[in-house]
Design a protein around this motif. Structure first.
Motif, PDB file in Angstrom:
ATOM      1  N   SER A   5       0.839  -1.185   0.000  1.00  0.00           N
ATOM      2  CA  SER A   5       0.000   0.000   0.000  1.00  0.00           C
ATOM      3  C   SER A   5       0.883   1.248   0.000  1.00  0.00           C
TER       4      SER A   5
ATOM      5  N   GLY B 293      -0.073   5.101  -0.153  1.00  0.00           N
ATOM      6  CA  GLY B 293      -1.150   6.081  -0.227  1.00  0.00           C
ATOM      7  C   GLY B 293      -2.463   5.380  -0.539  1.00  0.00           C
ATOM      8  N   HIS B 294      -3.084   5.779  -1.648  1.00  0.00           N
ATOM      9  CA  HIS B 294      -4.343   5.166  -2.069  1.00  0.00           C
ATOM     10  C   HIS B 294      -4.130   4.120  -3.149  1.00  0.00           C
ATOM     11  N   ALA B 295      -2.893   3.814  -3.443  1.00  0.00           N
ATOM     12  CA  ALA B 295      -2.585   2.871  -4.518  1.00  0.00           C
ATOM     13  C   ALA B 295      -1.890   1.638  -3.942  1.00  0.00           C
ATOM     14  N   PHE B 296      -1.881   0.582  -4.748  1.00  0.00           N
ATOM     15  CA  PHE B 296      -1.197  -0.655  -4.368  1.00  0.00           C
ATOM     16  C   PHE B 296      -0.247  -1.031  -5.491  1.00  0.00           C
TER      17      PHE B 296
END
Length: 119
Positions: free
Chosen positions: A65, A67-70
């Motif tokens: 992970s 931030g808001h991304a993977f």
């Protein structure tokens, strides 16, 4: 009689200023405690995640992970990141503990000052 009133007003102003400093110091102490608790929780999560990832084979790719991304990363790289995160959090805790000691001393000094007004 007006001299006594002036002294009382100045004494009152000084006492109010000290009370404001005392409140501010207590707030900073609470903030440091909250930050330490959050860092300890973060360390605990990282340790649990690392423990679970230790059971995975080294050639496994996992999602990290950011931030808001993977992003797909190797287990080894993610575990190194967790290790770094734990070390950074531990250092931050030590810094906050030093701040707490400073604010405790400051708090004690402020509490001792009203006695000086009475003398």
């Amino acid at each position: 009689m007006s001299g006594k009133v002036e002294i009382d007003v100045e004494l009152k102003k000084a006492f109010i200023a000290q009370q404001q400093k005392l409140i501010e110091t207590r707030q900073k102490l609470r903030l440091a405690d909250v930050q330490i608790d959050a860092l300890k929780l973060d360390i605990r999560r990282s340790e649990l995640t690392d423990r679970e990832m230790a059971a995975l084979p080294d050639n496994t790719t996992v999602y990290e992970s950011v931030g808001h991304a993977f992003f797909l990363e190797s287990v080894e790289k993610v575990r190194k990141g967790l290790e770094t995160k734990i070390k950074d959090s531990t250092e931050k805790i030590k810094k906050h503990e030093v701040r707490i000691l400073f604010f405790n001393r400051k708090h004690d000094k402020i509490l001792a000052r009203p006695l000086q007004f009475l003398n």
